[in-house]
Write an enzyme that holds these catalytic residues in place. Structure first.
Site, PDB file in Angstrom:
ATOM      1  CG  MET A 178      39.500  41.446  43.450  1.00  0.00           C
ATOM      2  SD  MET A 178      41.168  41.011  42.659  1.00  0.00           S
ATOM      3  CE  MET A 178      41.718  42.813  42.288  1.00  0.00           C
ATOM      4  N   GLY A 202      40.095  33.101  45.669  1.00  0.00           N
ATOM      5  CA  GLY A 202      40.420  33.345  47.142  1.00  0.00           C
ATOM      6  C   GLY A 202      39.650  34.433  47.222  1.00  0.00           C
ATOM      7  CD  GLU A 221      43.194  39.374  48.662  1.00  0.00           C
ATOM      8  OE1 GLU A 221      43.106  40.161  47.850  1.00  0.00           O
ATOM      9  OE2 GLU A 221      43.232  38.205  48.388  1.00  0.00           O
TER      10      GLU A 221
HETATM   11  N1  B3K Z   1      44.649  39.773  42.881  1.00  0.00           N
HETATM   12  C1  B3K Z   1      43.753  38.648  43.157  1.00  0.00           C
HETATM   13  C2  B3K Z   1      43.878  37.762  41.933  1.00  0.00           C
HETATM   14  C3  B3K Z   1      42.960  37.930  40.687  1.00  0.00           C
HETATM   15  C4  B3K Z   1      42.921  36.598  39.955  1.00  0.00           C
HETATM   16  C5  B3K Z   1      42.406  36.844  38.867  1.00  0.00           C
HETATM   17  N2  B3K Z   1      42.312  35.733  37.713  1.00  0.00           N
HETATM   18  C6  B3K Z   1      43.745  37.879  44.339  1.00  0.00           C
HETATM   19  C7  B3K Z   1      44.942  38.113  45.306  1.00  0.00           C
HETATM   20  O1  B3K Z   1      46.002  37.739  44.777  1.00  0.00           O
HETATM   21  O2  B3K Z   1      44.889  38.738  46.209  1.00  0.00           O
HETATM   22 ZN    ZN Z   2      47.191  38.977  45.981  1.00  0.00          ZN
END
Ligand code: B3K
Ligand code: ZN
Length: 869
Positions: free
Chosen positions: A270, A268, A305
């Site tokens: 990052m 979705g 995010e």
């Molecule tokens: N932290 C990222 C997800 C990263 C996935 C890597 N395979 C998005 C989120 O949870 O906000």
């Molecule tokens: Zn997250």
């Protein structure tokens, strides 16, 4: 002895780093065919330092060029495909020293979309969890946090925009049409939060003032033709910033906060520090091209995010086993934010129901399947496989239970203490629990079991009413099925909100804390046999085993003051009848009718109450699943509701119109949802009579919610009119990738229709369509995942053709993009739950995939666990 067993990583084998980093300078000359990365890293002894220990850096798919230490060429190193091991460090590594490395990567060949890659001619990065090692040799682990200064160089004509984390220090023109930009991020961060973006992009921007009076620049970067679709994302970002100040006292800490949209992305979005990178699906929206659901998803992903800036970035994870520390908490925060945006109590309930529905459809099956893991896993082969609904959604339910146990104020105190203790650190789930416990003077020892035990607990309810003593007693018995490596489970600490519903209506809601395997409560002065409303608002993520009579469920359905449990009663009634192959009886139809006609209830709530439990949730209630029988029973049940209430549906269709200019507030969104359900029910009742009305809605709609719902109704019910509308839809939106994804997705998720070709033959044609791209995750998800994971009755065919298609697709995708392939591989997780011949055919397809010698570790872990290896 060498074994072929895949490598596993274990939580208890965590060791703090031998070396750590402070200041990092990166100089990156961007070229799609040959990007040169120069790093200069300040290295210091870490917590596990021992004099003379080598510095072991990880790297993947890199071309090594040179190594210098303290400015001198250094020859004492070993290079393997995964590691750069540096020996003979100055003063055996005791003092700080500088490592300079030059290496090369090839972004245009990178189809995994991890590390640095090219999408539509522009450069993007994705580093979580372990992508930074595809950019340079590094200590690519979250407990090593460093300060970055990054210079990006590129040809100006091709890459006019150069972005990285933090603040822009300087931009310069260089010889030969090149230019550069230097960025500095004042906050130390782990490498997974690094990002760069370069290319032909434009932005909308706003300046806002935060609670301390500081001015902040907000930007949303997209391809120029998409600028007009960014307003909603910007509004969502501003609302998120204000909400986090108000609810948690957390302010934006950077002068500038950027969001960038990219069409090729594995998930979705990052949360890179100050430079969030998003799948276009979660940024771009206009009423003509995005549905109400898309608007809501954008709002929640933007919020999610942004909220990571504190829960994830300022306080990060010690190791990847602690992933739920940031993900569960941040999902909880985005759910609370979205609920608050709904603007009313009933709106909050609607949001809660949607979240629980998702949990049950996706997480409950995961918790009962071969990939079951606690929200804090103890072992993984490939961390990318653990970005799961368990870590995220169940993780959020666990955070919600703290709030239920401690109250909203107590939860806030715990959050405040968590930041006070751990700002700037990489910590564990235990640290979070201790902050909650200490801030509230509570012993939460038993609550830890939620972090260590997999599986959905079951709570059995036994009730007894003694009219002579006017006493009511309930006994709760908890259990949890064994899961891999956990044959016996300890009792969980389960907060259960409950209320006794009586005609006198004088019992209040209470919170029961179930901590033992078996526990009873007695209630005195209860004048009549009450109806028990249990686990209100879904206060705990459990299965409730409660043989409540249909009469009691109807009472709850018509009059429980907890809207969640009102919905729940309707779901349970429907579920029991469907599983027993029954049609709704007169009493239930009347209850549905009264609900639909009740002027006090929100249309959005009515729509949810009349939407039947998903097939995947029904499967979980069976010892052995016959997917065709469940599909037929559910469909017949739905058709009966459609027919019996045809007059009401027709009236609602008219009453729920939203004339005048398009509005996307909760009221109009709810009306559209109920109107579109009415349309679908009318088509279910008699498609020949109602198809012309659907075609009319399709034609005159001024927004995607209505146009898509009309098209979906026509397609799903197999009307003659569907074909022309599909052609029109494709032509109208041929230049809008996200809308074309909907076009593909709808056709791939059409359930079986008598007289039509099986959906699989359509899917195979779609895969050959010129607009289908195997390299683009959104397109692949809209065709292949939609069919294999969201269309159970078409996928599960007795001849096993769906499973063969699945195996072919997993194998084809695995060599392009292991993460996307591994996610698709999960579609066969629950094969053991199915009856024959489905079970054997699924197993054969799993074995075919597992036999591929070049399978990625990602997909190997999923199919290996499914087969029990
Ligand atoms: N932290 C990222 C997800 C990263 C996935 C890597 N395979 C998005 C989120 O949870 O906000
Ligand atoms: Zn997250």
């Amino acid at each position: 002895m060498k074994t072929d067993l895949p490598q596993s990583f274990r939580r208890l084998e965590y060791r703090p780093p031998v070396y750590t980093f402070d200041q990092v300078e990166l100089d990156i000359a961007l070229d799609p065919a040959r990007t040169i990365i120069k790093s200069r890293i300040e290295v210091l002894p870490g917590k596990s330092f021992e004099a003379g220990a080598p510095l072991v850096l990880v790297g993947q798919e890199l071309e090594f060029v040179s190594l210098r230490i303290n400015g001198e060429a250094h020859r004492h190193f070993e290079l393997t495909p995964e590691f750069l091991t540096i020996h003979s460090l100055p003063n055996e590594g005791r003092d700080k020293f500088f490592v300079e490395i030059i290496c090369v990567c090839v972004p245009e060949k990178n189809t995994s979309l991890m590390g640095l890659y090219v999408s539509n001619g522009n450069f993007f990065t994705q580093c979580e969890a372990e992508g930074f090692r595809k950019i340079t040799y590094f200590l690519d682990r979250p407990d090593v946090m460093e300060r970055y200064r990054v210079t990006l160089r590129a040809r100006e004509a091709e890459c006019p925009v150069l972005l990285s984390n933090g603040n822009l220090l300087i931009s310069e023109k260089l010889p030969n049409g090149w230019h550069s930009a230097t960025w500095e991020d004042p906050f130390p961060k782990p490498s997974y939060l690094f990002a760069l973006v370069a290319g032909k992009l434009e932005c909308i921007e706003e300046t806002i003032t935060t609670s301390s009076g500081a001015q902040k620049l907000l930007q949303i970067w997209v391809e120029p033709h998409d600028l007009k679709k960014t307003r909603h994302a910007m509004d969502s970002l501003i609302a998120s910033i204000h909400w986090d100040e108000k609810r948690f006292g957390l302010e934006l800490d950077l002068e500038r906060f950027m969001i960038v949209a990219v069409g090729d992305f594995n998930m979705g979005a990052m949360e890179n520090k100050g430079l969030n990178i998003f799948n276009t699906k979660f940024v771009l929206a206009q009423p003509e091209t995005a549905t109400d659901a898309d608007f809501a998803n954008i709002e929640s992903v933007v919020a999610h995010e942004y909220f990571h800036n504190w829960t994830g970035n300022r306080v990060t994870c010690q190791d990847w086993f602690q992933l739920s520390l940031k993900e569960g908490l941040t999902v909880f925060r985005d759910q609370e934010f979205s609920a608050d945006q709904m603007g009313s109590e009933s709106g909050r309930a609607v949001k809660r129901i949607e979240d629980v529905r998702l949990l049950r459809q996706l997480q409950f099956p995961e918790d009962a399947g071969p990939m079951a893991h606690p929200i804090r896993p103890d072992e993984y082969q490939e961390i990318s496989n653990f970005y799961t609904v368990t870590v995220y959604e169940k993780g959020s339910e666990v955070v919600r239970m703290y709030q239920t146990l401690l109250g909203k104020d107590g939860f806030r105190k715990g959050m405040d203490l968590y930041f006070k203790r751990h700002d700037g650190q990489a910590v564990t789930c235990d640290d979070f629990l201790m902050a909650m416990a200490d801030a509230n003077g509570r012993d939460l020892t038993q609550f830890r079991n939620w972090y260590s035990q997999a599986g959905t607990p079951r709570v059995k309810v036994q009730e007894h009413y003694d009219p002579s003593k006017k006493q009511y007693q309930i006994t709760l018995i908890q259990s949890c099925a064994p899961s891999a490596g956990q044959p016996e489970k300890k009792p969980f600490h389960i907060p259960l909100k409950m209320r006794l519903i009586t005609k006198g209506n004088n019992q209040v809601e209470q919170l029961l804390e179930l901590t033992q395997a078996n526990q009873s409560w007695t209630f005195d002065s209860i004048d009549e046999r009450p109806v028990l409303s249990m686990n209100r608002n879904f206060s705990a993520p459990i299965h409730l085993d409660f043989e409540q009579s249909e009469a009691d469920l109807l009472t709850l359905f018509s009059s429980d003051d907890d809207p969640f449990n009102r919905w729940e009663a309707a779901q349970r009634l429907a579920m029991q009848m469907i599983l027993n192959n029954r049609l709704p009886d007169e009493k239930l139809i009347n209850a549905y009718r009264n609900l639909l006609l009740d002027p006090k209830l929100d249309p959005a709530f009515k729509e949810l109450a009349l939407t039947l439990p998903a097939e995947s949730y029904l499967y979980e209630q069976c010892a052995s699943v016959d997917p065709q029988k469940i599909f037929a029973a559910r469909r017949a049940f739905r058709r009966e509701i459609a027919k019996q209430l045809q007059l009401e549906w027709a009236a609602l269709y008219q009453q729920m119109q939203t004339p005048g200019p398009f509005k996307s507030d909760a009221v109009d969104v709810g009306k559209r949802a109920l109107k579109n359900l009415a349309l679908s029910m009318l088509l279910e009742a008699n498609k020949d009579v109602w198809a012309p009305m659907a075609v009319n809605q399709y034609r005159i709609a001024d927004n995607m919610t209505e146009r898509y719902a009309a098209l979906a109704g026509l397609v799903i019910h197999g009307t003659r009119e569907a074909k022309d509308c599909l052609i029109d839809f494709f032509e109208r939106f041929a230049n809008d990738a996200l809308v074309i994804d909907k076009w593909f997705g709808l056709q791939s998720s059409r359930p079986p229709v008598d007289g039509l070709e099986p959906t699989l033959s359509d899917v195979k044609k779609l895969r050959e369509h010129p607009a289908f791209k195997m390299n683009n995750p959104n397109r692949v998800r809209s065709v292949i995942h939609a069919f294999c994971s969201n269309n159970p009755a078409s996928f599960h065919q007795v001849d096993g053709s769906g499973y063969e298609f699945w195996a072919d697709s997993v194998l084809a995708l695995d060599s392009i993009n292991p993460q996307v392939a591994a996610r698709l591989a999960r579609a066969l997780d629950r094969w053991r739950l199915f009856s024959q011949p489905y079970q054997d055919k699924m197993k054969a397809s799993l074995e075919r995939v597992a036999a591929c010698p070049t399978l990625s570790p990602d997909t190997r872990e999923v199919v290996g666990k499914a087969l029990g290896n």
